[in-house]
Design an enzyme around this catalytic site. Structure first.
Site, PDB file in Angstrom:
ATOM      1  N   ASP A 241      23.118 -15.943  33.896  1.00 42.43           N
ATOM      2  CA  ASP A 241      23.020 -14.992  32.777  1.00 42.43           C
ATOM      3  C   ASP A 241      21.634 -14.356  32.802  1.00 42.43           C
ATOM      4  O   ASP A 241      20.693 -14.896  33.397  1.00 42.43           O
ATOM      5  CB  ASP A 241      23.237 -15.691  31.425  1.00 42.43           C
ATOM      6  CG  ASP A 241      23.190 -14.706  30.257  1.00 42.43           C
ATOM      7  OD1 ASP A 241      23.836 -13.637  30.344  1.00 42.43           O
ATOM      8  OD2 ASP A 241      22.488 -14.967  29.263  1.00 42.43           O
ATOM      9  N   SER A 242      21.514 -13.216  32.122  1.00 41.36           N
ATOM     10  CA  SER A 242      20.216 -12.556  32.022  1.00 41.36           C
ATOM     11  C   SER A 242      19.221 -13.432  31.246  1.00 41.36           C
ATOM     12  O   SER A 242      18.016 -13.238  31.365  1.00 41.36           O
ATOM     13  CB  SER A 242      20.379 -11.223  31.299  1.00 41.36           C
ATOM     14  OG  SER A 242      20.874 -11.462  29.994  1.00 41.36           O
TER      15      SER A 242
ATOM     16  N   CYS B 111      27.688 -13.487  31.885  1.00 42.88           N
ATOM     17  CA  CYS B 111      27.001 -12.377  31.232  1.00 42.88           C
ATOM     18  C   CYS B 111      27.953 -11.191  31.304  1.00 42.88           C
ATOM     19  O   CYS B 111      28.382 -10.803  32.400  1.00 42.88           O
ATOM     20  CB  CYS B 111      25.710 -12.080  31.993  1.00 42.88           C
ATOM     21  SG  CYS B 111      24.837 -10.622  31.440  1.00 42.88           S
TER      22      CYS B 111
ATOM     23  N   GLU C  12      17.121 -13.911  21.606  1.00 39.08           N
ATOM     24  CA  GLU C  12      16.099 -14.332  22.575  1.00 39.08           C
ATOM     25  C   GLU C  12      14.797 -14.724  21.864  1.00 39.08           C
ATOM     26  O   GLU C  12      14.045 -15.550  22.337  1.00 39.08           O
ATOM     27  CB  GLU C  12      15.829 -13.228  23.606  1.00 39.08           C
ATOM     28  CG  GLU C  12      16.963 -13.025  24.623  1.00 39.08           C
ATOM     29  CD  GLU C  12      17.031 -14.093  25.727  1.00 39.08           C
ATOM     30  OE1 GLU C  12      15.976 -14.522  26.218  1.00 39.08           O
ATOM     31  OE2 GLU C  12      18.153 -14.495  26.090  1.00 39.08           O
TER      32      GLU C  12
ATOM     33  N   CYS D 154      29.465 -10.479  24.251  1.00 37.88           N
ATOM     34  CA  CYS D 154      28.151 -10.757  24.818  1.00 37.88           C
ATOM     35  C   CYS D 154      27.899 -12.236  24.589  1.00 37.88           C
ATOM     36  O   CYS D 154      28.117 -12.747  23.478  1.00 37.88           O
ATOM     37  CB  CYS D 154      27.072  -9.922  24.124  1.00 37.88           C
ATOM     38  SG  CYS D 154      25.399 -10.430  24.573  1.00 37.88           S
TER      39      CYS D 154
ATOM     40  N   HIS E 169      25.387 -13.949  24.205  1.00 37.39           N
ATOM     41  CA  HIS E 169      24.343 -14.320  23.238  1.00 37.39           C
ATOM     42  C   HIS E 169      24.885 -14.402  21.803  1.00 37.39           C
ATOM     43  O   HIS E 169      24.305 -15.088  20.957  1.00 37.39           O
ATOM     44  CB  HIS E 169      23.221 -13.278  23.223  1.00 37.39           C
ATOM     45  CG  HIS E 169      22.254 -13.394  24.351  1.00 37.39           C
ATOM     46  ND1 HIS E 169      22.597 -13.140  25.649  1.00 37.39           N
ATOM     47  CD2 HIS E 169      20.940 -13.718  24.362  1.00 37.39           C
ATOM     48  CE1 HIS E 169      21.528 -13.303  26.416  1.00 37.39           C
ATOM     49  NE2 HIS E 169      20.505 -13.659  25.651  1.00 37.39           N
TER      50      HIS E 169
HETATM   51  N1  DGL Z   1      24.293 -12.187  27.566  1.00 39.25           N
HETATM   52  C1  DGL Z   1      24.511 -10.921  28.160  1.00 39.25           C
HETATM   53  C2  DGL Z   1      25.940 -10.444  27.964  1.00 39.25           C
HETATM   54  O1  DGL Z   1      26.837 -11.253  27.818  1.00 39.25           O
HETATM   55  C3  DGL Z   1      23.604  -9.774  27.817  1.00 39.25           C
HETATM   56  C4  DGL Z   1      22.268  -9.990  27.335  1.00 39.25           C
HETATM   57  C5  DGL Z   1      21.323  -8.916  27.815  1.00 39.25           C
HETATM   58  O2  DGL Z   1      21.336  -7.791  27.288  1.00 39.25           O
HETATM   59  O3  DGL Z   1      20.591  -9.239  28.721  1.00 39.25           O
HETATM   60  O4  DGL Z   1      26.175  -9.275  27.991  1.00 39.25           O
END
Ligand code: DGL
Length: 280
Positions: A16-17, A79, A164, A198, A200
């Site tokens: 993931d990012s 991600c 984050e 997403c 997150h």
């Molecule tokens: N967690 C990532 C997703 O599912 C994105 C987070 C980011 O913008 O880096 O899209």
């Protein structure tokens, strides 16, 4: 072309990012406790959601190559942004050169598959990063499976930074959570199912529930991705037999070890051993 060792067995890579993919990893480990995993968070370069297609593709490919170098026969892009912007190119253009016998899978398809049963009104909302919404990946995947469903998306560019920066419980978060949910329901008031597209966003779930009418289903991805991976490994014995099964999980971050440890414990409720790496 990178040199990728021809390893016999290795862990499953989860990328993931940043920290978001930990919400997926948690469910995958619950469903497949016997497997080994390596989690890689590109925390130093997060967020990906506001970056261009080319940059997300380049960063994601670097991560996949690193996980291959570490022996992973299978990598999950945990991600949505990377799944939306890089998965297809990696599967079609890079894998044939890197190693035809390894696999890279994403999180959008398994999530889309779950939607048919969830909605009665056939009106579904997607909340995701700007990159995922712009890519149109969700409407495309959902339409392929359920052509009768109307899909409406809204980008939530402030939600990943809130997570984050560990502001998901703060009063400040309320404003931005309410803002994007209102925007979505104003676009289509027949929505009965909202997908948190997403990885997150599950960290904001309490606030998301607070501002969403109770009658609306909220779909988080972890369980669906875990179920789909379990099914995939049952159907693809040639991949499953190349995955190490000792129940171990390692963590890598492109940021500092201390920062990752602290945040990972919030996501996973456990202390983790982390190594810092650079991706290029
Ligand atoms: N967690 C990532 C997703 O599912 C994105 C987070 C980011 O913008 O880096 O899209």
């Amino acid at each position: 072309m990178p040199y990728i060792r021809d390893v016999i067995k290795g862990p499953i890579g989860v990328f993931d990012s940043g920290y978001g993919g930990l919400t997926i990893l948690k469910e995958i480990r619950k469903a497949l406790p016997e497997y080994d995993f390596i989690y890689l968070g590109d925390n130093a370069r997060t967020p990906y959601g506001t970056r261009s297609f080319e940059v997300v593709y380049e960063f994601t490919l670097q991560a996949v190559i690193r996980l291959f170098e570490l022996g992973c026969p299978l990598v999950i892009l945990a991600c949505n942004t990377a799944s939306a912007k890089a998965l297809r190119s990696i599967q079609q253009n890079d894998l044939p050169y890197l190693d035809k016998s390894r696999r890279v899978l994403g999180v959008i398809r398994p999530t889309a598959e779950s939607i048919g049963e969830a909605t009665k009104t056939r009106h579904v909302g997607i909340l995701a990063t700007s990159g995922t919404i712009r890519s149109e990946s969700y409407p495309m995947e959902i339409k392929k499976l359920f052509p009768d469903i109307k899909v409406t998306g809204v980008a939530c560019p402030m939600w990943v930074p809130l997570v984050e920066n560990k502001e998901f419980d703060s009063e400040g978060a309320d404003f931005f959570v309410k803002k994007y949910i209102d925007e979505l329901l104003n676009k289509d008031n027949e929505i009965d199912t909202i997908v948190l597209g997403c990885t997150h966003y599950p960290l904001l779930i309490d606030k998301i529930k607070k501002y969403t009418p109770e009658s609306i289903n909220i779909i988080t991805q972890g369980e669906y991705v875990a179920r789909s991976l379990k099914d995939y490994l049952n159907r693809h014995k040639e991949i499953a037999s190349r995955c190490i099964k000792k129940g171990k999980c390692d963590f890598l971050t492109t940021e500092s070890i201390e920062k990752f440890k602290e945040s990972a414990s919030i996501f996973l409720h456990e202390d983790v051993t982390v190594k810092s790496i650079t991706l290029e």
